[in-house]
Design a protein around this motif. Sequence first.
Motif, mmCIF file in Angstrom:
data_model
loop_
_atom_site.group_PDB
_atom_site.id
_atom_site.type_symbol
_atom_site.label_atom_id
_atom_site.label_comp_id
_atom_site.label_asym_id
_atom_site.label_seq_id
_atom_site.Cartn_x
_atom_site.Cartn_y
_atom_site.Cartn_z
ATOM 1 N N GLN A 56 -29.207 -21.674 0.545
ATOM 2 C CA GLN A 56 -30.421 -21.108 -0.067
ATOM 3 C C GLN A 56 -30.116 -19.893 -0.937
ATOM 4 N N ALA A 57 -28.894 -19.373 -0.848
ATOM 5 C CA ALA A 57 -28.524 -18.136 -1.552
ATOM 6 C C ALA A 57 -28.265 -18.386 -3.036
ATOM 7 N N ALA A 58 -28.697 -17.435 -3.856
ATOM 8 C CA ALA A 58 -28.362 -17.451 -5.285
ATOM 9 C C ALA A 58 -26.871 -17.158 -5.426
ATOM 10 N N LYS A 59 -26.237 -17.705 -6.454
ATOM 11 C CA LYS A 59 -24.799 -17.557 -6.643
ATOM 12 C C LYS A 59 -24.510 -16.717 -7.894
ATOM 13 N N PHE A 60 -23.568 -15.787 -7.738
ATOM 14 C CA PHE A 60 -23.190 -14.904 -8.848
ATOM 15 C C PHE A 60 -21.679 -14.699 -8.868
ATOM 16 N N THR A 61 -21.158 -14.439 -10.074
ATOM 17 C CA THR A 61 -19.760 -14.041 -10.217
ATOM 18 C C THR A 61 -19.648 -12.625 -10.777
ATOM 19 N N GLU A 79 -18.629 -20.772 -4.347
ATOM 20 C CA GLU A 79 -19.038 -22.104 -3.885
ATOM 21 C C GLU A 79 -18.805 -22.271 -2.386
ATOM 22 N N ALA A 80 -17.701 -21.734 -1.872
ATOM 23 C CA ALA A 80 -17.434 -21.817 -0.438
ATOM 24 C C ALA A 80 -18.490 -21.043 0.360
ATOM 25 N N ALA A 81 -18.858 -19.869 -0.121
ATOM 26 C CA ALA A 81 -19.887 -19.076 0.556
ATOM 27 C C ALA A 81 -21.238 -19.769 0.450
ATOM 28 N N ALA A 82 -21.506 -20.390 -0.689
ATOM 29 C CA ALA A 82 -22.783 -21.072 -0.889
ATOM 30 C C ALA A 82 -22.922 -22.282 0.037
ATOM 31 N N MET A 83 -21.820 -22.879 0.427
ATOM 32 C CA MET A 83 -21.895 -23.996 1.376
ATOM 33 C C MET A 83 -22.411 -23.518 2.730
ATOM 34 N N LYS A 84 -22.067 -22.291 3.094
ATOM 35 C CA LYS A 84 -22.545 -21.718 4.362
ATOM 36 C C LYS A 84 -23.967 -21.195 4.240
ATOM 37 N N HIS A 85 -24.366 -20.845 3.024
ATOM 38 C CA HIS A 85 -25.694 -20.271 2.768
ATOM 39 C C HIS A 85 -26.306 -20.970 1.553
ATOM 40 N N ILE A 123 -29.640 -13.819 0.792
ATOM 41 C CA ILE A 123 -30.346 -14.242 -0.422
ATOM 42 C C ILE A 123 -29.416 -14.439 -1.612
ATOM 43 N N ALA A 124 -28.177 -13.908 -1.541
ATOM 44 C CA ALA A 124 -27.256 -14.058 -2.663
ATOM 45 C C ALA A 124 -25.818 -13.891 -2.182
ATOM 46 N N VAL A 125 -24.922 -14.582 -2.867
ATOM 47 C CA VAL A 125 -23.485 -14.424 -2.646
ATOM 48 C C VAL A 125 -22.839 -14.163 -3.998
ATOM 49 N N CYS A 126 -21.769 -13.374 -3.986
ATOM 50 C CA CYS A 126 -21.131 -13.003 -5.242
ATOM 51 C C CYS A 126 -19.637 -12.845 -5.047
ATOM 52 N N ASP A 127 -18.875 -13.362 -5.993
ATOM 53 C CA ASP A 127 -17.428 -13.190 -6.017
ATOM 54 C C ASP A 127 -16.979 -13.492 -7.439
ATOM 55 N N VAL A 128 -15.983 -12.797 -7.925
ATOM 56 C CA VAL A 128 -15.492 -13.079 -9.271
ATOM 57 C C VAL A 128 -14.824 -14.444 -9.340
ATOM 58 N N ASN A 129 -14.394 -14.950 -8.207
ATOM 59 C CA ASN A 129 -13.761 -16.260 -8.129
ATOM 60 C C ASN A 129 -14.838 -17.302 -7.798
ATOM 61 N N GLY A 130 -15.112 -18.180 -8.741
ATOM 62 C CA GLY A 130 -16.142 -19.196 -8.564
ATOM 63 C C GLY A 130 -15.922 -20.084 -7.348
ATOM 64 N N LYS A 131 -14.648 -20.351 -6.993
ATOM 65 C CA LYS A 131 -14.362 -21.166 -5.808
ATOM 66 C C LYS A 131 -14.842 -20.471 -4.545
#
Length: 109
Positions: A25-30, A17-23, A6-14
């Motif tokens: 539907q997931a919300a994105k956070f830094t 975005e890479a994780a969001a390509m695999k998921h 349901i969500a991916v998070c990393d301090v590095n925005g790149k």
Amino acid sequence: GGENIIAVCDVNGKHVEAAAMKHPQAAKFTDFRKLYDEVGKQCDAVVVSTCEHTHAFATLPALQLKKHVYCEKPLAYNIWETRQVMEAAARAGDAQCYARVRARPRAGP
């Protein structure tokens, strides 16, 4: 069956975005604090794979929300942090907190 990310998070925005390509539907956070604020109540479990010195601080909010946690090693940076995590895990009731620990074979005789 299977997992629902349901969500991916990393301090590095790149990396986000890479994780969001695999998921997609997931919300994105830094910032993991914002993740917990916005979607923490919606998840069943959390995987913590942040920098080692932040493991305890990323694990504690999940335990406070009574979520299952799988944390990469080390679980904490020092004894005080370890005690904080263990106390939070005890208060979390049925929530389970796992830390990945890998034993290395000894070098030499």
